[in-house]
Design a protein around this motif. Structure first.
Motif, mmCIF file in Angstrom:
data_model
loop_
_atom_site.group_PDB
_atom_site.id
_atom_site.type_symbol
_atom_site.label_atom_id
_atom_site.label_comp_id
_atom_site.label_asym_id
_atom_site.label_seq_id
_atom_site.Cartn_x
_atom_site.Cartn_y
_atom_site.Cartn_z
ATOM 1 N N CYS A 142 0.859 -1.181 0.000
ATOM 2 C CA CYS A 142 0.000 0.000 0.000
ATOM 3 C C CYS A 142 0.903 1.240 0.000
ATOM 4 O O CYS A 142 1.899 1.295 0.695
ATOM 5 N N CYS A 145 0.469 2.997 3.864
ATOM 6 C CA CYS A 145 0.933 2.349 5.095
ATOM 7 C C CYS A 145 2.010 1.301 4.831
ATOM 8 O O CYS A 145 2.643 0.816 5.763
ATOM 9 N N CYS A 165 -4.328 -0.014 0.133
ATOM 10 C CA CYS A 165 -4.878 -1.262 0.650
ATOM 11 C C CYS A 165 -6.326 -0.983 1.059
ATOM 12 O O CYS A 165 -6.710 0.171 1.208
ATOM 13 N N CYS A 168 -6.635 1.449 4.103
ATOM 14 C CA CYS A 168 -6.334 2.848 3.812
ATOM 15 C C CYS A 168 -7.396 3.447 2.902
ATOM 16 O O CYS A 168 -7.761 4.607 3.044
HETATM 17 ZN ZN LIG Z 1 -2.631 0.910 3.581
#
Ligand SMILES: [Zn+2]
Length: 332
Positions: A142, A145, A165, A168
């Motif tokens: 991602c 993150c 992701c 997120c």
């Molecule tokens: Zn993420």
């Protein structure tokens, strides 16, 4: 800078956009990628990685024949150093730059005018990049993150693209929704807005006078007038509604006239050795008595207004379009 491609589509007319879409479909097909029609972003899976391909943006201009490739990935081994990326750029003649920004790997290809050649180069460079990443043990992750494993996929957030992701993506969606809610709940402070806009127009007026005294009538003063007025309104009014935009337009029109007349007053004060205030007041009389050439005076004013239009119209259109894109979150 995590995300930076902003759909340039808002600045294009429908026919130009259709042409770009057609060309971009041509680009996407050989690499098995798809084109997100609305955003003009190419994305999909290539060599086991999720990739995003979009035009390269420099300032407010998008270069459609200079592609930017983005892959969000990280490695459990040694990360690729700046030096390595420099070497990578050197070794691939079609790559003009390769950098890594936290989890985001950004590759900019050289400008190639012919789309069939560009498609070929894109495919080749995607192969090179994905093999290189595989070799170094990189895994898709991602962009925010850095979580791997779960599939991060390309998303569009308020007209910007990012590989996120599911967590997120949800966070971003929620934040966007909340921000939207908040902005809806903030009430517009019209008095503050008008004060802000007036302060903005003053900057515009100074710009008109300074440029004119230097001997120019420039579109620049129109842009400055428009941007400062609208930003001034938004800053002190907390919000810029359509009503606010209308108020700003009226203020801009009036203050452009004032600016132009002040500019003439400076000339009159200098030539007739009068004080400034009397000079300002005298202008209509001087025009009537033909001391000032009315053709020159009105011609100049028309020019200043034309330049105001030239500066203000795109600014207002962009603000309105941005508003439309704001809060749009979707998976590509
Ligand atoms: Zn993420």
């Amino acid at each position: 800078m995590l995300i930076f491609w902003k759909g340039e589509k808002c600045r294009m007319n429908q026919r130009a956009l259709e042409k770009v879409r057609e060309n971009y479909r041509q680009l996407a097909a050989p690499s098995g990628l798809r084109l997100s029609e609305e955003d003009c972003i190419i994305c999909g899976s290539f060599g086991g990685y999720q990739v995003i391909v979009h035009p390269t943006v420099n300032g407010s201009r998008a270069y459609y024949n200079t592609l930017t490739v983005e892959i969000a990935a990280k490695t459990s081994g040694d990360p690729i150093s700046k030096q390595d990326w420099k070497l990578y750029t050197k070794e691939h003649k079609n790559v003009s730059s390769a950098v890594q920004n936290q989890y985001l790997i950004i590759l900019v290809l050289k400008n190639i005018m012919k789309y069939d050649k560009l498609a070929e180069v894109l495919n080749e460079e995607l192969q090179n990049l994905t093999s290189y990443l595989r070799l170094r043990g990189y895994e898709n992750c991602c962009q925010f993150c850095g979580k791997t494993g779960e599939e991060a996929s390309p998303c569009s957030v308020s007209g910007l693209c990012a590989q996120l992701c599911p967590d997120c993506f949800q966070n971003v969606s929620q934040n966007t929704l909340m921000a939207q809610q908040e902005s809806r709940n903030t009430s517009e402070n019209m008095v503050g807005g008008i004060v802000g806009a007036l302060l903005g127009t003053l900057i515009g007026v100074v710009c008109i006078i300074v440029l004119s005294q230097l001997g120019y009538v420039a579109a620049l003063s129109g842009v400055v007038m428009a941007v400062c007025t609208l930003k001034g309104y938004e800053l002190l009014g907390k919000k810029l509604s359509v009503k606010g935009i209308v108020i700003c337009c009226v203020l801009m029109t009036v203050m452009t006239y004032v600016g132009d007349r002040l500019d003439w007053a400076i000339v009159v004060a200098r030539e007739l050795e009068l004080d400034f205030v009397s000079s300002y007041r005298l202008i209509p009389l001087l025009l009537q008595e033909q001391v000032l050439d009315s053709a020159v005076y009105w011609g100049n004013l028309v020019m200043v207004y034309l330049f105001l239009l030239l500066g203000a119209v795109p600014t207002v259109i962009n603000i309105l379009k941005d508003k439309k894109n704001e809060g749009k979150v979707s998976r590509l």
